[in-house]
Design a protein around this motif. Structure first.
Motif, short mmCIF file in Angstrom:
data_model
loop_
_atom_site.label_atom_id
_atom_site.label_comp_id
_atom_site.label_asym_id
_atom_site.label_seq_id
_atom_site.Cartn_x
_atom_site.Cartn_y
_atom_site.Cartn_z
N ASP A 92 0.82 -1.22 0.00
CA ASP A 92 0.00 0.00 0.00
C ASP A 92 0.84 1.26 0.00
O ASP A 92 0.35 2.35 0.32
CB ASP A 92 -0.93 0.01 1.22
N ARG A 93 2.11 1.15 -0.37
CA ARG A 93 3.00 2.30 -0.35
C ARG A 93 3.45 2.68 -1.75
O ARG A 93 3.55 1.83 -2.64
CB ARG A 93 4.22 1.98 0.53
N ASP A 94 3.74 3.96 -1.92
CA ASP A 94 4.23 4.49 -3.20
C ASP A 94 5.65 5.00 -3.00
O ASP A 94 5.89 5.89 -2.17
CB ASP A 94 3.33 5.63 -3.69
N LEU A 95 6.56 4.45 -3.77
CA LEU A 95 7.96 4.86 -3.74
C LEU A 95 8.28 5.57 -5.05
O LEU A 95 8.07 5.01 -6.13
CB LEU A 95 8.88 3.65 -3.54
N TYR A 96 8.78 6.79 -4.96
CA TYR A 96 9.10 7.60 -6.14
C TYR A 96 10.62 7.70 -6.28
O TYR A 96 11.31 8.20 -5.38
CB TYR A 96 8.49 8.99 -6.00
N LEU A 97 11.14 7.20 -7.41
CA LEU A 97 12.58 7.20 -7.67
C LEU A 97 12.93 8.29 -8.68
O LEU A 97 12.46 8.23 -9.84
CB LEU A 97 13.04 5.84 -8.21
#
Length: 525
Positions: free
Chosen positions: A331-336
């Motif tokens: 349920d998490r969003d990781l932005y690279l």
């Protein structure tokens, strides 16, 4: 003026030995040769015949059979040293060489260097306190007696070793000696060599001790020089340039290494490939040259690692099983934010943080001193972060009490990008594509150690196409990786397209994306 007596240990290739002796003695230096007694008798006869009329060539009075890791290598060195001391009373320095070594400076430069630096050059680190020995036997090299050759008599070597361990047959190290370790390629002054020979005449116990240690050529001269000579008169380094691969094997130099070798702060290099005929010819002609100016940049090791590592990023090791099993969270969003110009990415995430309140972390997997909160110790080193990167990300999400987090990555970290994209978390990737001027590439080469401040301009210019190609390769690999949620922000792109890319990447309205990109110096160098 300095005059050098070269101590040459060799066992093959008589033509190369003859040529090396003739080159080194042509300018007034000397050479003492020990040719392995187990090698071809015909080859030795040929060497002696070719050099018998040269007053600057001497041969060890006694030849012995040499084996890797044995005392025989030290004994052979001592035989050659003794021959040089007796034959060349005008020699001021004694320089250990192998048949694979060649000069990378002129004799003129070498003599001046030694005249200006009245020191012994030998690598010597504390045997027990240093990490010079990376793997395998350490203290046991010294406290047990080793009578057999580990490579040719492996069963006997380890049987004798294990028997001594079972029976507790350890021995004491000579109490007045601090055992040192380092490379066997040294350059010592005459008074140091004479002090060592006199010490050995008086201390037969030291000879007996080292004669049954394992790999004594890494400890014998290193220990005695430190024991006999004030530390202020010792330079803890070798004057022979040598490198080792990732697998512990000596790096071999070829024809296209000429310019790189000349710019290193060393007098000789090891190992020169037998097939590098052009390199050997050019280096051979160099030693007798006069008036040659050298621009020392010393970037050899970094440059070699860069060139040999191209195309292998992220493909040498498979992911650890515990990395593949862990997850950041579904349920998490990781932005690279993936960008080669770190200052550009840092400006961008500053804007993102100010306009969206998303927590943003700089290059935590690329930069050792990246600012991070206290995560219980796992954040303290780059090695720990990289080894447990999914765990680090989970801790960061928990620390900021958020389901959205932005981090920066270097394009060379494709394996990290792919690892995160394979996680159950929703990973979004923004490639920030910059332009690279020649001036920037030159600065980049200096920053990462591919060139030194004194590197010749022509050498750096020849390197630029390779660097530019490498950066393009990283970008191409990222785009062709088939990543979901992949977006691209381009320095030369249409402003509207860049706004759309930021909007899709972060899932924010276009007016927020416009506010993020309103920084007019975002891409400035």
């Amino acid at each position: 003026m300095a005059r050098i007596a070269y101590i040459l240990l060799c066992h093959k290739d008589p033509d190369a030995i003859i040529a090396q002796a003739e080159r080194l003695t042509a300018v007034g230096d000397y050479i003492a040769i020990h040719f392995d007694a187990s090698a071809s008798a015909a080859d030795f006869k040929r060497i002696r015949g070719a050099l018998k009329n040269s007053p600057n060539v001497a041969f060890a009075k006694k030849r012995i059979k040499c084996g890797w890791g044995e005392w025989s290598l030290v004994q052979a060195s001592l035989h050659a040293v003794q021959a040089a001391v007796e034959a060349f009373p005008r020699a001021t320095h004694f320089y250990m060489l192998s048949g694979d070594c060649m000069a990378i400076k002129t004799a003129e430069y070498a003599h001046r260097f030694l005249d200006e630096n009245d020191k012994d050059f030998i690598e010597s680190h504390d045997f027990f306190a240093s990490d010079w020995i990376k793997t395998g036997m350490k203290e046991d090299r010294l406290i047990y007696r080793h009578y057999f050759n580990e490579r040719t008599q492996s069963k006997l070597f380890y049987a004798a070793y294990e028997a001594q361990k079972r029976l507790g047959l350890t021995r004491e190290i000579p109490e007045d000696l601090q055992i040192m370790i380092g490379s066997q390629w040294w350059c010592l002054r005459r008074r140091t060599i004479e002090a060592i020979l006199e010490f050995l005449r008086q201390r037969r116990d030291v000879v007996r001790f080292f004669s049954t240690t394992w790999i004594p050529d890494e400890t014998f001269f290193q220990t005695l020089v430190r024991h006999l000579i004030p530390r202020s008169e010792i330079e803890n380094r070798t004057l022979t340039f040598l490198m080792f691969s990732d697998y512990g094997m000596p790096v071999t130099f070829y024809n296209d290494h000429y310019d790189m070798l000349l710019s290193q702060d060393y007098l000789f290099a090891r190992k020169i490939s037998p097939e590098a005929h052009q390199l050997k010819q050019k280096l051979g002609e160099l030693y007798a040259s006069e008036g040659v100016a050298f621009q020392i940049s010393n970037e050899g090791r970094n440059l070699h690692g860069f060139l040999t590592g191209r195309g292998r990023v992220g493909r040498r090791f498979a992911p650890r099983f515990w990395e593949a099993a862990n997850t950041i969270g579904p349920d998490r969003d990781l932005y690279l934010v993936v960008c080669k110009k770190w200052h550009v990415a840092k400006r961008l995430i500053d804007q993102i943080a100010s306009e969206t309140n998303l927590p943003c972390i700089e290059y935590l997997f690329n930069e050792a001193d990246a600012p991070l909160p206290d995560l219980g110790g796992i954040e303290t080193t780059l090695v720990k972060r990289s080894r447990h990167r999914r765990a680090v990300m989970r801790l960061l999400f928990d620390h900021f009490d958020t389901d959205k987090l932005v981090i920066c990555l270097d394009p060379a970290s494709l394996d990290i990008v792919q690892d995160f994209c394979s996680d159950r978390a929703r990973t979004h990737v923004l490639e920030v594509q910059c332009t690279y001027s020649d001036d920037y590439l030159v600065g980049h080469a200096h920053r990462v150690g591919l060139a030194g401040q004194n590197s010749p301009a022509a050498t750096v210019e020849r390197l630029l196409p390779t660097i530019r190609s490498d950066l393009a390769y990283e970008s191409e690999q990222l785009r062709s990786a088939g990543l979901d949620r992949f977006h691209r922000l381009r320095e030369t792109g249409d402003p509207a397209e860049n706004v759309a890319a930021i909007s899709k990447f972060l899932g924010v309205p276009k007016d927020t994306a416009q506010a993020i990109l309103r920084l007019d110096y975002l891409f400035a160098d």
